[in-house]
Enzyme design. Structure first.
Site, PDB file in Angstrom:
ATOM      1  CB  CYS A 137      49.609  40.673  65.384  1.00 19.22           C
ATOM      2  SG  CYS A 137      50.023  41.028  63.668  1.00 19.22           S
ATOM      3  CB  CYS A 196      50.344  27.750  51.243  1.00 20.15           C
ATOM      4  SG  CYS A 196      48.897  27.344  52.247  1.00 20.15           S
ATOM      5  NE  ARG A 246      46.242  22.478  54.463  1.00 23.78           N
ATOM      6  CZ  ARG A 246      47.205  23.252  53.951  1.00 23.78           C
ATOM      7  NH1 ARG A 246      47.188  24.543  54.140  1.00 23.78           N
ATOM      8  NH2 ARG A 246      48.189  22.727  53.272  1.00 23.78           N
ATOM      9  CB  CYS A 285      43.376  38.036  63.451  1.00 25.19           C
ATOM     10  SG  CYS A 285      44.769  37.057  64.053  1.00 25.19           S
ATOM     11  CB  CYS A 327      51.904  24.905  58.865  1.00 28.35           C
ATOM     12  SG  CYS A 327      51.475  23.765  57.560  1.00 28.35           S
ATOM     13  CB  CYS A 332      43.513  40.731  60.352  1.00 24.33           C
ATOM     14  SG  CYS A 332      45.132  41.063  59.583  1.00 24.33           S
ATOM     15  CB  CYS A 347      54.105  25.330  55.508  1.00 26.54           C
ATOM     16  SG  CYS A 347      53.069  26.735  55.012  1.00 26.54           S
TER      17      CYS A 347
HETATM   18  N1  SAM Z   1      50.563  37.114  60.630  1.00 23.46           N
HETATM   19  C1  SAM Z   1      50.691  36.401  59.414  1.00 23.46           C
HETATM   20  C2  SAM Z   1      49.762  36.908  58.340  1.00 23.46           C
HETATM   21  O1  SAM Z   1      48.686  37.366  58.622  1.00 23.46           O
HETATM   22  O2  SAM Z   1      50.156  36.824  57.184  1.00 23.46           O
HETATM   23  C3  SAM Z   1      50.523  34.909  59.562  1.00 23.46           C
HETATM   24  C4  SAM Z   1      49.515  34.317  60.524  1.00 23.46           C
HETATM   25  S1  SAM Z   1      47.799  34.646  60.169  1.00 23.46           S
HETATM   26  C5  SAM Z   1      47.020  34.127  61.658  1.00 23.46           C
HETATM   27  C6  SAM Z   1      47.384  33.440  58.926  1.00 23.46           C
HETATM   28  C7  SAM Z   1      45.979  33.397  58.408  1.00 23.46           C
HETATM   29  O3  SAM Z   1      45.116  32.800  59.342  1.00 23.46           O
HETATM   30  C8  SAM Z   1      45.295  34.697  58.065  1.00 23.46           C
HETATM   31  O4  SAM Z   1      45.690  35.242  56.852  1.00 23.46           O
HETATM   32  C9  SAM Z   1      43.831  34.280  58.012  1.00 23.46           C
HETATM   33  O5  SAM Z   1      43.487  33.894  56.701  1.00 23.46           O
HETATM   34  C10 SAM Z   1      43.792  33.069  58.966  1.00 23.46           C
HETATM   35  N2  SAM Z   1      42.966  33.361  60.150  1.00 23.46           N
HETATM   36  C11 SAM Z   1      43.322  34.109  61.205  1.00 23.46           C
HETATM   37  N3  SAM Z   1      42.311  34.194  62.097  1.00 23.46           N
HETATM   38  C12 SAM Z   1      41.287  33.467  61.602  1.00 23.46           C
HETATM   39  C13 SAM Z   1      39.968  33.181  62.059  1.00 23.46           C
HETATM   40  N4  SAM Z   1      39.490  33.675  63.199  1.00 23.46           N
HETATM   41  N5  SAM Z   1      39.188  32.388  61.293  1.00 23.46           N
HETATM   42  C14 SAM Z   1      39.658  31.892  60.129  1.00 23.46           C
HETATM   43  N6  SAM Z   1      40.898  32.136  59.652  1.00 23.46           N
HETATM   44  C15 SAM Z   1      41.702  32.919  60.360  1.00 23.46           C
HETATM   45 FE1  SF4 Z   2      48.506  39.695  62.644  1.00 23.67          FE
HETATM   46 FE2  SF4 Z   2      46.445  38.038  62.784  1.00 23.67          FE
HETATM   47 FE3  SF4 Z   2      46.579  39.801  60.812  1.00 23.67          FE
HETATM   48 FE4  SF4 Z   2      48.309  37.735  60.854  1.00 23.67          FE
HETATM   49  S1  SF4 Z   2      46.085  37.617  60.607  1.00 23.67           S
HETATM   50  S2  SF4 Z   2      48.770  39.883  60.433  1.00 23.67           S
HETATM   51  S3  SF4 Z   2      48.568  37.495  63.068  1.00 23.67           S
HETATM   52  S4  SF4 Z   2      46.379  40.286  63.003  1.00 23.67           S
END
Ligand code: SAM
Ligand code: SF4
Ligand code: DTB
Length: 326
Positions: A64, A199, A271, A71, A108, A68, A139
């Site tokens: 990606c 959500c 949740r 992530c 989801c 973030c 979802c």
């Molecule tokens: N890429 C899309 C986005 O960010 O909108 C969708 C997938 S993203 C993985 C969805 C959510 O997963 C993120 O917004 C974050 O809140 C959660 N998430 C991702 N990595 C995480 C982690 N290591 N621990 C807890 N929550 C996590």
């Molecule tokens: Fe990409 Fe992870 Fe951020 Fe979603 S949370 S936008 S998958 S880096």
């Protein structure tokens, strides 16, 4: 403090609004008082023993472009998660059938995108139609959406779109720099405008302070109407991510955040999301007492571990909790 929080004589507005200060004061209450208030709010809207069950599938993993800090799927991190292409429709439907057989009510689907490309959205729309035809709620979480993309998903029959605010507006820039808080609010507005259930929640344990947690919940509770579903994630600390070495979260602080979410958004499904794998049964029981009434079920979240189904089944049996019929 208790006087300022005593709203018992006030008629609640249709979408109750809580200030950041009020939410902070809630989280600082003695735990028995906080749990009592959360239970009271919970029981006004829900059967207290019923839990909504969702199962997650990563339909497009890794690589990606967003940064973030939490992530494992970010290309900015070296977490060992290999990038893969968008899955085939039939493979997704097979996973949905398995989830349905295991008792999930909602399926989801998550994609590691900044935002979906229109040709990818066609395939996701077909997945949504297929999962709906299995009799499950749907979802998806695909990143930022334009209003026309939200409308496309709505016409495919999508029930919920997940898009998290993640943290307070003030702490946000410490975690993500490639998209703004306002971008997220714009996507949420597009989803709401399209008539899809929202959500939206966040992550606790990223090094934020109590005021940031209150800021996240106050921003969520200012959305009008409140999100139908509010995922509260505990950071899953993944080696190789920017937040991989963050101090572990005290489970009682997680419980306090869930309780405050329940009180501030009393009619929303809250949740208990990522992070259950490292919580004890006792800590999870406290989360349910604090008003959590939904979980992700199945051994995997998107890329990280979730409790085995057998462990969750045993926990539900031990606590006398049951699946909510949708
Ligand atoms: N890429 C899309 C986005 O960010 O909108 C969708 C997938 S993203 C993985 C969805 C959510 O997963 C993120 O917004 C974050 O809140 C959660 N998430 C991702 N990595 C995480 C982690 N290591 N621990 C807890 N929550 C996590
Ligand atoms: Fe990409 Fe992870 Fe951020 Fe979603 S949370 S936008 S998958 S880096
Ligand atoms: C949400 O708030 N939590 C889920 C879901 N929405 C998409 C994702 C949690 C991801 C945890 C890290 C992983 O497994 O990759």
């Amino acid at each position: 403090m208790s006087v300022a929080l005593d709203r018992s004589s006030v008629v609640a507005p249709a979408t109750p609004q809580w200030t950041r200060e009020e939410i902070l004061a809630l989280m600082e209450l003695p735990l028995p008082e906080l749990i009592y208030r959360a239970q009271t709010a919970h029981r006004q809207h829900f059967a207290p023993t019923e839990v909504q069950i969702s199962t997650l599938l990563s339909i497009k993993t890794g690589g990606c472009p967003e940064d973030c800090g939490y992530c494992p799927q970010s290309a900015h991190h070296d977490s060992g998660v290999p990038a893969s292409k968008l899955m085939d429709i039939e493979e997704v439907l097979e996973a949905a059938r398995r989830a349905r057989a295991a008792g999930a009510q909602r399926f989801c689907m998550g994609a590691a995108w900044r935002s979906p490309k229109d040709h990818d959205l066609d395939r996701v729309a077909a997945m949504v139609e297929g999962v709906k035809s299995l009799g499950m709620e749907t979802c998806v979480t695909l990143g930022m959406l334009r209003p026309d993309q939200a409308a496309r998903l709505k016409s495919a029959g999508l029930d919920y779109y997940n898009h998290n605010l993640d943290t307070s507006p003030e702490f946000y820039g410490d975690i993500i720099t490639t998209r703004t808080y306002q971008d997220r609010l714009d996507t949420l507005a597009a989803v709401r405008e399209a008539g899809i259930n929202v959500c939206c929640g966040g992550i606790i344990g990223m090094g934020e302070d109590l005021d940031d947690r209150a800021g996240l919940l106050a921003t969520l509770a200012r959305l009008d109407p409140h999100p139908e579903s509010v995922p509260i994630n505990a950071l899953v600390r993944v080696a190789g991510t920017k937040l991989g070495d963050t101090e572990p979260l005290d489970p009682i602080d997680f419980v306090r955040t869930i309780a405050a979410a329940r009180i501030a958004m009393p009619a929303s499904t809250v949740r208990l999301s990522a992070g259950r794998e490292t919580l004890t049964d006792e800590a999870q029981a406290l989360c349910f007492l604090a008003g959590a009434n939904s979980i992700f079920y199945g051994e995997k979240l998107l890329t990280t571990k979730n409790p085995e189904a057998e462990r969750d089944n045993a926990l539900f049996a031990k606590l006398g909790m049951t699946r909510r019929e949708s």
